[in-house]
Design a protein around this motif. Structure first.
Motif, PDB file in Angstrom:
ATOM      1  N   ALA A   1      -3.000   2.985   4.445  1.00  0.00           N
ATOM      2  CA  ALA A   1      -1.563   2.676   5.382  1.00  0.00           C
ATOM      3  C   ALA A   1      -0.777   3.650   6.366  1.00  0.00           C
ATOM      4  O   ALA A   1      -0.231   3.535   7.577  1.00  0.00           O
ATOM      5  CB  ALA A   1      -0.426   3.257   4.655  1.00  0.00           C
TER       6      ALA A   1
ATOM      7  N   LEU B   1      -5.512   3.868  -0.327  1.00  0.00           N
ATOM      8  CA  LEU B   1      -4.642   2.663   0.737  1.00  0.00           C
ATOM      9  C   LEU B   1      -3.695   3.745   1.208  1.00  0.00           C
ATOM     10  O   LEU B   1      -3.129   3.183   2.074  1.00  0.00           O
ATOM     11  CB  LEU B   1      -3.622   2.026  -0.842  1.00  0.00           C
TER      12      LEU B   1
ATOM     13  N   SER C   1       0.658  -0.910  -0.153  1.00  0.00           N
ATOM     14  CA  SER C   1       0.382  -0.416   0.048  1.00  0.00           C
ATOM     15  C   SER C   1       1.063   1.169  -0.412  1.00  0.00           C
ATOM     16  O   SER C   1       1.128   2.327  -1.035  1.00  0.00           O
ATOM     17  CB  SER C   1      -1.314  -0.364   1.307  1.00  0.00           C
TER      18      SER C   1
END
Length: 288
Positions: free
Chosen positions: A264, A260, A230
């Motif tokens: 993250a 993503l 990610s």
């Protein structure tokens, strides 16, 4: 330990290396004058979780200079110790951003000594040296551009107005001591420096091989790889289109990239906020 503390400790150990705890205490616990005030733009950027994305982007962008990439291919142990190399870079950034002036200068001299042996010849016979101010200028500009781009997209306390020029100027302090000549002082100057290097950049076979290794062989346990991918996808999404083409990286759908990357970095920020540098920096910035 809670799941949060355990994850934060694992992340810190992976990025900072086995001496990370000792280095952290040295950086933040040693009294003495420092180059930058708490909560200043450079501390906000370099203490933020977005640096995970910015660091990956910086490696990709820097690899486009054939001489810089040749030096990595000839002298770096990234294949055998990718995370060890990352820990060295992370420690250098931490010391020069948060540490005392004395420790920052010591770290810079250490890098300069290491650069003395990083010399060689390009495939066409052209010599290269890591200490070359022109090459150092590219590495610095690509790095600062990447940290700023990642912070703009995923940073917690983003830089606005004159803070952006202040960050570029602050980043030039260590770069100038290291040997960069004419390091950019404003964001506009940074853009001009990057454009000036444009004709020299290309995706060499060595660069493409190194980036494939970075993406596909992160030396992580299987449960941690989705999170790493990610971050890597977010970094690819922040690259200029021409850089992606030169490195033969596929385009990342913008929505997927943002979701993503945001997930993250939020997870990293949550995990590392318990007593780590970022929590202190963000708190100080909020109080400034």
């Amino acid at each position: 330990m809670s799941i949060r503390d355990r994850l934060g400790s694992e992340l810190f150990r992976k990025v900072a290396g086995p001496q990370g705890e000792r280095q952290r205490e040295r950086v933040h616990g040693t009294p003495g004058p420092r180059w930058f005030e708490p909560g200043s733009p450079i501390q906000r950027v370099h203490g933020d979780a977005s640096m995970f994305v910015g660091g990956i982007r910086a490696i990709m962008l820097q690899s486009l200079h054939p001489a810089a990439m040749q030096g990595v291919a000839d002298h770096s142990g990234y294949r055998g110790d990718m995370w060890g190399r990352l820990a060295q870079v992370a420690t250098y950034i931490a010391v020069t951003t948060f540490g005392t002036e004395e420790h920052a200068l010591q770290a810079i001299r250490g890098v300069q000594r290491a650069h003395e042996s990083v010399t060689g010849t390009m495939p066409d016979g052209t010599p290269y040296a890591a200490s070359d101010p022109h090459l150092l200028g590219w590495v610095h500009a690509a790095e600062i551009d990447s940290f700023l781009a990642a912070h703009d997209r995923y940073g917690h306390l983003r830089l606005v107005g004159p803070e952006r020029d202040e960050y570029v100027a602050q980043a030039s302090v260590a770069a100038t001591h290291l040997g960069v000549v004419g390091a950019p002082q404003t964001e506009d100057e940074l853009r001009h420096v990057l454009a000036a290097y444009g004709p020299e950049l290309r995706g060499t076979p060595a660069a493409r091989e190194a980036i494939r290794f970075l993406l596909l062989h992160p030396d992580l346990p299987l449960p941690a790889r989705p999170g790493y991918l990610s971050l890597a996808s977010a970094a690819v999404g922040l690259l200029p289109a021409e850089a992606r083409r030169e490195l033969r990286l596929p385009p990342v759908p913008p929505v997927t990239n943002r979701v993503l990357g945001a997930a993250a970095t939020r997870t990293i920020r949550w995990a590392m906020a318990s007593g780590h540098a970022e929590a202190r920096v963000l708190q100080q910035a909020a109080q400034a």
